[in-house]
Structures are given as structure tokens and as C-alpha cells.
Design an enzyme around this catalytic site. Structure first.
Site, mmCIF file in Angstrom:
data_model
loop_
_atom_site.group_PDB
_atom_site.id
_atom_site.type_symbol
_atom_site.label_atom_id
_atom_site.label_comp_id
_atom_site.label_asym_id
_atom_site.label_seq_id
_atom_site.Cartn_x
_atom_site.Cartn_y
_atom_site.Cartn_z
ATOM 1 N N LYS A 1 1.031 4.040 -2.372
ATOM 2 C CA LYS A 1 1.004 5.386 -2.456
ATOM 3 C C LYS A 1 2.619 6.718 -2.574
ATOM 4 O O LYS A 1 1.853 7.932 -3.108
ATOM 5 C CB LYS A 1 0.252 6.004 -1.117
ATOM 6 C CG LYS A 1 -1.256 5.010 -1.273
ATOM 7 C CD LYS A 1 -2.351 5.765 -2.063
ATOM 8 C CE LYS A 1 -3.172 5.192 -1.780
ATOM 9 N NZ LYS A 1 -4.676 5.367 -2.241
ATOM 10 N N TYR B 1 1.114 -0.902 -0.433
ATOM 11 C CA TYR B 1 0.002 -0.128 -0.099
ATOM 12 C C TYR B 1 1.305 1.263 -0.109
ATOM 13 O O TYR B 1 0.821 1.986 -0.727
ATOM 14 C CB TYR B 1 -0.447 0.020 1.331
ATOM 15 C CG TYR B 1 -1.756 1.072 1.527
ATOM 16 C CD1 TYR B 1 -3.205 1.234 0.699
ATOM 17 C CD2 TYR B 1 -0.999 2.182 2.427
ATOM 18 C CE1 TYR B 1 -3.695 1.925 0.724
ATOM 19 C CE2 TYR B 1 -2.320 3.204 1.831
ATOM 20 C CZ TYR B 1 -3.791 3.467 1.576
ATOM 21 O OH TYR B 1 -4.553 4.301 1.618
HETATM 22 N N1 LIG Z 1 -9.636 6.410 4.293
HETATM 23 C C1 LIG Z 1 -8.318 6.376 4.580
HETATM 24 O O1 LIG Z 1 -8.169 6.245 6.273
HETATM 25 C C2 LIG Z 1 -6.949 6.707 3.711
HETATM 26 C C3 LIG Z 1 -6.496 7.465 4.229
HETATM 27 C C4 LIG Z 1 -5.380 7.999 3.082
HETATM 28 C C5 LIG Z 1 -5.575 7.619 2.069
HETATM 29 N N2 LIG Z 1 -6.722 6.651 1.707
HETATM 30 C C6 LIG Z 1 -7.513 7.056 0.142
HETATM 31 O O2 LIG Z 1 -8.556 7.325 -0.134
HETATM 32 C C7 LIG Z 1 -9.257 6.978 -0.880
HETATM 33 C C8 LIG Z 1 -10.646 6.591 -1.169
HETATM 34 O O3 LIG Z 1 -10.993 5.860 -0.164
HETATM 35 P P1 LIG Z 1 -11.772 5.807 1.054
HETATM 36 O O4 LIG Z 1 -10.984 5.554 2.659
HETATM 37 O O5 LIG Z 1 -12.632 7.310 1.083
HETATM 38 O O6 LIG Z 1 -12.534 4.683 1.074
HETATM 39 P P2 LIG Z 1 -13.953 4.293 0.667
HETATM 40 O O7 LIG Z 1 -14.087 2.855 0.821
HETATM 41 O O8 LIG Z 1 -15.187 4.950 0.536
HETATM 42 O O9 LIG Z 1 -13.773 4.591 -1.310
HETATM 43 C C9 LIG Z 1 -12.573 3.511 -2.329
HETATM 44 C C10 LIG Z 1 -13.689 3.196 -3.514
HETATM 45 O O10 LIG Z 1 -12.549 2.806 -4.317
HETATM 46 C C11 LIG Z 1 -13.843 1.778 -5.047
HETATM 47 N N3 LIG Z 1 -13.211 0.997 -6.028
HETATM 48 C C12 LIG Z 1 -12.027 0.374 -5.403
HETATM 49 N N4 LIG Z 1 -11.945 -0.538 -6.313
HETATM 50 C C13 LIG Z 1 -12.090 -0.188 -7.584
HETATM 51 C C14 LIG Z 1 -12.146 -0.276 -8.673
HETATM 52 N N5 LIG Z 1 -11.228 -1.316 -8.743
HETATM 53 N N6 LIG Z 1 -12.412 -0.129 -9.732
HETATM 54 C C15 LIG Z 1 -13.469 1.118 -9.286
HETATM 55 N N7 LIG Z 1 -13.354 1.707 -8.255
HETATM 56 C C16 LIG Z 1 -12.847 0.867 -7.257
HETATM 57 C C17 LIG Z 1 -14.474 1.377 -4.074
HETATM 58 O O11 LIG Z 1 -15.813 0.886 -4.684
HETATM 59 C C18 LIG Z 1 -15.324 2.872 -2.978
HETATM 60 O O12 LIG Z 1 -16.072 2.867 -3.376
HETATM 61 C C19 LIG Z 1 -8.581 5.590 -1.346
HETATM 62 O O13 LIG Z 1 -7.394 5.789 -2.250
HETATM 63 C C20 LIG Z 1 -7.898 5.433 0.215
HETATM 64 O O14 LIG Z 1 -6.785 4.004 -0.463
HETATM 65 C C21 LIG Z 1 -7.640 6.701 2.577
#
Ligand SMILES: NC(=O)c1ccc[n+]([C@@H]2O[C@H](COP(=O)([O-])OP(=O)(O)OC[C@H]3O[C@@H](n4cnc5c(N)ncnc54)[C@H](O)[C@@H]3O)[C@@H](O)[C@H]2O)c1
Length: 263
Positions: free
Chosen positions: A159, A155
Site C-alpha cells: 500500500k 500489506y
Molecule cells: N476494507 C478495509 O478496511 C480497507 C481499508 C483500506 C483499504 N482497503 C482496500 O480496498 C480495496 C477493496 O477492498 P474491500 O475492502 O472493498 O474488500 P472486497 O473484498 O469487497 O474487495 C476486494 C475485491 O478484489 C477482488 N480481487 C481479489 N483478488 C483479485 C484478483 N486476483 N483479480 C481480480 N480481483 C481480485 C475480490 O474478489 C473482491 O471483489 C482493497 O485494495 C483493500 O486493500 C480496504
């Protein structure tokens, strides 16, 4: 005509960074296109008066067709949020008694890095077709894109790649009026993990989702920002430029290669 935002991973479940950004921008008059593999995006887009395209961002043809449909429908694209992502499940450190370990599942790199590269590639293509070339590309990296995360090594690799992509594209894309930035949040309570899984992450230190949305909107509004990472922790935000050079010769080498890059 309204500005058009294409948000990958915008379906969310109850919350989600892409969904929350879509909700905020829709309330400011933007047309929101949710691009997600989860059919829940249909209802989410409906609620925003937007459009949903069920798409697997890991499948280049699927993603490219979605961009083409959006272009056909709206004839403009102002903001692409390369945000879809998954969490690492593979057991990188597992011990095996066999001669070789089981093959490593590296799907996380397909979704969290390769699809972000594909989304960025397509965004640059369509931004340059706008009546006036330009647009804003924001990539969702993570604190794991800046700092080591031993618990989630692939991961973090993906990133870090998102940060490298942002920095590498930014100056060149700017020549075509395109600003590329990325967000690096700490833990945000979303559907990325199950609620019980978040318990291990120290909830008092979480970053509120509204603060993440504010950072995205700051990138959209402030036309001086490009090539920046926004490190987001609790209610604090740090815009960080690429690292400074330690060595003057290295600085010249990097500047010379940048001068070769034309868009
Ligand atoms: N939540 C955290 O703590 C956090 C921290 C830093 C970064 N992020 C990043 O933020 C971004 C959004 O995540 P989130 O936390 O809002 O969670 P989330 O699960 O709400 O959002 C991720 C979305 O990506 C979609 N997705 C996954 N695989 C896919 C694919 N193959 N094709 C199309 N869509 C796909 C999922 O269906 C989901 O709606 C991600 O890239 C995650 O790595 C999250």
C-alpha cells in the site's frame, strides 16, 4: 454517451469499496465495467446495468485483454479504479527451529502492488486513446500506505507502493490530461475480512463505506486534484499532497528528475 468506469475488485460480496462506488456512479448515469476474479461480479454488474469481465488482475495478459475488450465495446474510458486487493495471510514473524524458515508467500505483492502498477499502465495507454486525451485514475491504497502497520508488514509495503506510484505518476500523467490520485481509508467493513475478524479492529472507529465513495467522487469531480492521497477516517477526509522537501538540494534533484519525465 455515458462515461465509462472500469473498476477492479468491484464484485464485492454484500459490500465492497469498488461495488459501492459502482452503485453510486451507475445511479448518476455512468456505464460500469466490473473487473474481478469473483464470478459474483456478473450479478453485481447486471444490477447496475453494466458489464462484468471475470479477470485475474494478477495475470497481465488477462488484464490487458479485458482492457482491450472494454475499449472495443465502448471506444472510451473515463475512469479506472485500481481497487482490487487481498489481505495478508502469511505469518511474517513465525519462529522456526529449522536452519531456514519456510519460504515467504509474497502473493500479496502481486495483487496489491504489481497488479495496481499493471492496471495503471494500461489505464494510461487507453486514456491517451480517448478522443480528447485524458481520464481519472484512482488507486486504492490504505491507511497502511501512509502509516506503519506492524501487524501486516507486506500489506503495508504494497500500500505504501500504491502511494508512491500515485505520487510518481501524477505530474507526468497530468501532461496528458490524466489525473492520478489515491484513497487511504482506515478500516471499512467489507468482505475483505470475515465479520468476526473485523471485531479486533475497533468497530466504533470504522470509516463508513459511503464516505469512501464520496472521496472517490470528489477526485472525479474536482479537476484541480492530482497526486493527492485522501486519508479517510470515520466521516473525516484529509487530502494530502506529497511530502514537502526538507532540503533545498534534494528539492532541485527531485525537480530535475521530474523534468526528464515525458508522456
Ligand atoms: N476494507 C478495509 O478496511 C480497507 C481499508 C483500506 C483499504 N482497503 C482496500 O480496498 C480495496 C477493496 O477492498 P474491500 O475492502 O472493498 O474488500 P472486497 O473484498 O469487497 O474487495 C476486494 C475485491 O478484489 C477482488 N480481487 C481479489 N483478488 C483479485 C484478483 N486476483 N483479480 C481480480 N480481483 C481480485 C475480490 O474478489 C473482491 O471483489 C482493497 O485494495 C483493500 O486493500 C480496504
Amino acid at each position: 454517451m455515458s462515461k465509462v468506469a472500469l473498476i477492479t475488485g468491484g464484485a464485492g460480496i454484500a459490500s465492497g469499496i469498488g461495488l459501492a462506488t459502482g452503485q453510486s456512479l451507475a445511479s448518476k448515469g455512468w456505464k460500469i465495467v466490473i473487473v474481478d476474479i469473483n464470478p459474483a461480479g456478473e450479478k453485481a454488474a447486471q444490477d447496475l446495468g453494466g458489464v462484468f469481465h471475470k479477470t485475474n488482475v494478477g495475470d497481465y495478459d488477462d488484464l490487458a485483454q479485458t482492457f482491450a475488450k472494454v475499449w472495443k465495446e465502448f471506444g472510451r474510458l473515463d475512469f479506472v479504479f485500481a481497487n482490487a486487493g487481498i489481505v495478508e495471510k502469511a505469518e511474517f514473524y513465525k519462529r522456526y527451529d529449522s536452519a531456514l524458515p519456510a519460504p515467504l508467500d509474497m502473493t500479496i505483492l502481486d495483487i496489491n502492488l504489481k497488479s495496481v502498477i499493471a492496471t495503471s499502465y494500461l489505464a494510461l495507454h487507453f486514456f491517451r486513446k480517448n478522443k480528447i486525451s485524458g481520464g481519472s485514475l484512482i488507486i486504492t491504497s490504505s491507511c497502511g500506505g501512509v502509516y506503519p502497520i506492524g501487524y501486516l508488514p507486506m500489506y503495508a509495503s504494497a500500500k505504501h507502493g500504491c502511494v508512491g506510484l500515485t505520487r510518481s505518476l501524477a505530474q507526468t500523467a497530468y501532461q496528458a490530461g490524466i489525473r492520478v490520485n489515491c484513497i487511504c481509508p482506515g478500516s471499512v467493513s467489507t468482505g475483505l475480512l470475515k465479520q468476526e475478524e473485523w471485531e479486533d479492529f475497533g468497530k466504533a472507529e470504522f470509516t463508513p463505506i459511503g464516505k469512501v465513495v464520496e472521496a472517490v467522487e470528489a477526485f472525479l469531480e474536482d479537476e484541480t486534484l492530482y497526486g493527492m492521497t485522501a486519508e479517510l477516517i470515520q466521516d473525516r477526509r484529509y487530502f494530502r499532497p506529497p511530502p514537502e522537501h526538507w532540503d533545498p538540494v534534494m528539492k532541485r534533484v527531485i525537480e530535475r528528475t521530474q523534468a526528464l519525465s515525458k508522456i
